[in-house]
Write an enzyme that holds these catalytic residues in place. Structure first.
Site, mmCIF file in Angstrom:
data_model
loop_
_atom_site.group_PDB
_atom_site.id
_atom_site.type_symbol
_atom_site.label_atom_id
_atom_site.label_comp_id
_atom_site.label_asym_id
_atom_site.label_seq_id
_atom_site.Cartn_x
_atom_site.Cartn_y
_atom_site.Cartn_z
ATOM 1 N N TYR A 145 -11.977 25.669 34.219
ATOM 2 C CA TYR A 145 -12.022 24.360 33.685
ATOM 3 C C TYR A 145 -11.230 24.396 32.159
ATOM 4 O O TYR A 145 -11.855 25.447 31.251
ATOM 5 C CB TYR A 145 -13.516 23.771 33.520
ATOM 6 N N ASP A 239 -8.761 30.925 27.140
ATOM 7 C CA ASP A 239 -9.748 29.498 26.860
ATOM 8 C C ASP A 239 -11.076 30.326 26.516
ATOM 9 O O ASP A 239 -11.828 30.516 27.841
ATOM 10 C CB ASP A 239 -9.755 28.711 27.725
ATOM 11 N N LYS A 267 -17.445 24.677 21.321
ATOM 12 C CA LYS A 267 -18.858 24.949 21.724
ATOM 13 C C LYS A 267 -19.541 25.524 20.535
ATOM 14 O O LYS A 267 -19.804 24.971 19.551
ATOM 15 C CB LYS A 267 -19.230 25.474 23.020
HETATM 16 C C1 LIG Z 1 -16.408 23.161 27.692
HETATM 17 C C2 LIG Z 1 -15.052 23.632 28.013
HETATM 18 C C3 LIG Z 1 -14.045 22.964 27.845
HETATM 19 C C4 LIG Z 1 -13.901 21.601 27.236
HETATM 20 O O1 LIG Z 1 -14.395 21.288 26.217
HETATM 21 P P1 LIG Z 1 -15.145 19.846 25.383
HETATM 22 O O2 LIG Z 1 -15.803 20.195 24.094
HETATM 23 O O3 LIG Z 1 -15.994 19.440 26.574
HETATM 24 O O4 LIG Z 1 -13.934 19.058 25.393
HETATM 25 C C5 LIG Z 1 -12.731 23.701 27.855
HETATM 26 N N1 LIG Z 1 -12.555 24.932 28.274
HETATM 27 C C6 LIG Z 1 -13.817 25.688 28.642
HETATM 28 C C7 LIG Z 1 -13.665 27.186 29.173
HETATM 29 C C8 LIG Z 1 -15.026 24.951 28.484
HETATM 30 O O5 LIG Z 1 -15.917 25.556 28.813
#
Ligand SMILES: *Cc1c(COP(=O)(O)O)cnc(C)c1O
Length: 428
Positions: A145, A239, A267
């Site tokens: 994701y 990511d 995060k």
């Molecule tokens: C949570 C997450 C996102 C998206 O971040 P948001 O702050 O929810 O937009 C993208 N990549 C990874 C790996 C994530 O865990």
């Protein structure tokens, strides 16, 4: 069974005015049934709901709160900042300070730009990769994701899986045709992408996947990705919105020897405030506007309150000795406890840990990719989740999510949760 009448009522009211009653779909508890609990406040390792029940919190706002709720240092940084004004839309020194904290940790990252969410960070990183290479296609992995922007919302793990909508209406096929899908931990599937396209700008990967449950990439696999990118003039994007500062202080880069070209953060980097970031070499980052032609912007980007929260949490992470090894010890203890209890009643369970991240699958076999993850017993997970919640343990409400340990969890708390889980495994 404890009553959650106020949460039930609050959820009904919310549904009248907010689609599904929530502002992010996974919060709705759809895959585990029941009503989401509404939160009144956080208290260190705990959440308190509006009915007055207390839960030990392994979700931590889906990752950011590595120091638990209401950490004094972060709280004070935020309060001091609030008193000076909420937003200026002009540069502040704290942005440079936070950028320095990040860049000084990674030799492959010279410059960083701040945004307001992980989605924005990844979306911008993809544009940067496409602009820099002058190529259009991207390779992404099933079950990873990367936020909800159009070209990345293909086979996108957790929320999307939970709801059985691997991609979404409203995303034009014209946009996703540039997104080539490969299988996690399967290098042949990536090679095929390069055979089918000579227009690949980048490979994007969660080097420690957390959005199909916890599924780390093999070191050898990451090395092969690096080689493929170099051979084909494509960029490698890690990511690390979830794994950054979580899996280790340096995220996946503290565990793997592979160096990506671009890294995205989110995060933990905001300490609980909305922050995302993407970072790379000066050569690549200088292609961004205003110095370069690749456009990217944000009214609230680098917001001073968010920057101060991020700076306080990063400084604390760096200055606390053995922080990640202590978190990992607790995560391992928790997972060993779950595994032993599951074994004792003959329930197949796969467990894994990376730093403060932990994951468990109700699955007969080891999980190496999304297909493996999908073979998990989600009905049994739902039952497990419900019963743990009733006993005051707040776990992510999907089989395809990752759990988190925070620094305010002590051994006694972990022992208590293991005992609760032991009873629950016997009941399911
Ligand atoms: C949570 C997450 C996102 C998206 O971040 P948001 O702050 O929810 O937009 C993208 N990549 C990874 C790996 C994530 O865990």
């Amino acid at each position: 069974m404890q009553k959650i009448t106020k949460s039930e009522n609050a959820f009904e009211e919310a549904k009248n005015v907010i689609p599904g009653g929530v502002d992010s779909p996974v919060r709705a508890f759809k895959s585990v049934g029941g009503t989401p609990i509404f939160i009144e406040r956080g208290e260190g390792a705990y959440l308190v709901d509006i009915d007055g029940h207390k839960y030990i919190d392994f979700v931590q706002s889906w990752g950011p709160l590595i120091f638990g709720h209401c950490d004094c240092d972060i709280e004070n940084a935020v309060i001091d900042s609030v008193k000076k004004g909420l937003s200026f839309g002009a540069p502040t020194e704290v942005e440079t300070q936070l950028a320095n904290e990040i860049c000084s940790m990674f030799e492959n990252l010279d410059k960083v730009r701040f945004v307001s969410s992980g989605t924005e960070a990844v979306m911008s990183a993809i544009r940067l990769a496409r602009g820099f290479t002058a190529k259009d296609d991207i390779v992404k992995f099933e079950g990873c994701y990367h936020g909800h922007s159009d070209s990345l919302l293909v086979q996108a793990g957790s929320g999307a899986v939970t709801f059985g909508t691997p991609s979404s209406p409203g995303v034009p096929a014209d946009l996703t045709k540039h997104t080539l899908l490969a299988k996690y931990n399967d290098i042949q599937s990536v090679k095929k992408c390069f055979e089918n396209s000579n227009d690949i700008s980048c490979i994007i990967i969660e080097p420690i996947a957390g959005n199909m449950g916890l599924v780390p990439a093999d070191e050898e696999f990451l090395q092969h990705l690096r080689t493929l990118c170099d051979e084909h003039g494509a960029l490698l994007i890690f990511d690390e919105v979830m794994s950054g500062f979580r899996a280790s202080l340096k995220g996946a880069q503290g565990i793997s020897s592979v160096k990506p070209d671009i890294v995205t953060f989110g995060k933990v980097i905001g300490g609980g405030m909305p922050v995302g970031a993407f970072a790379s070499s000066a050569e690549i980052m200088d292609k961004l506007s205003p110095d370069g032609p690749i456009y990217q912007a944000g009214t609230l980007s680098g917001n001073p309150i968010a920057m101060n929260a991020g700076l306080a949490s990063l400084k604390k992470l760096k200055s606390t000795p053995n922080l990640h090894s202590n978190l990992e010890e607790k995560a391992k203890k928790l997972m060993a406890g779950f595994k032993a209890s599951a074994d004792s009643v003959g329930i197949p369970l796969q467990v894994d840990v990376r730093g403060s991240m932990f994951g468990f699958f109700f699955n007969e076999n080891e999980v190496k990719n999304f297909d493996d993850a999908l073979k998990s017993d989600t009905d049994r997970f739902a039952l497990f989740h419900q019963k743990m919640l009733q006993n005051g343990v707040y776990l992510a409400c999907s089989q395809y999510e990752t759990g988190f340990i925070s620094t305010v969890m002590d051994d006694a708390m972990i022992d208590e949760v293991i005992q609760i889980a032991d009873r629950v495994f016997k009941e399911i």
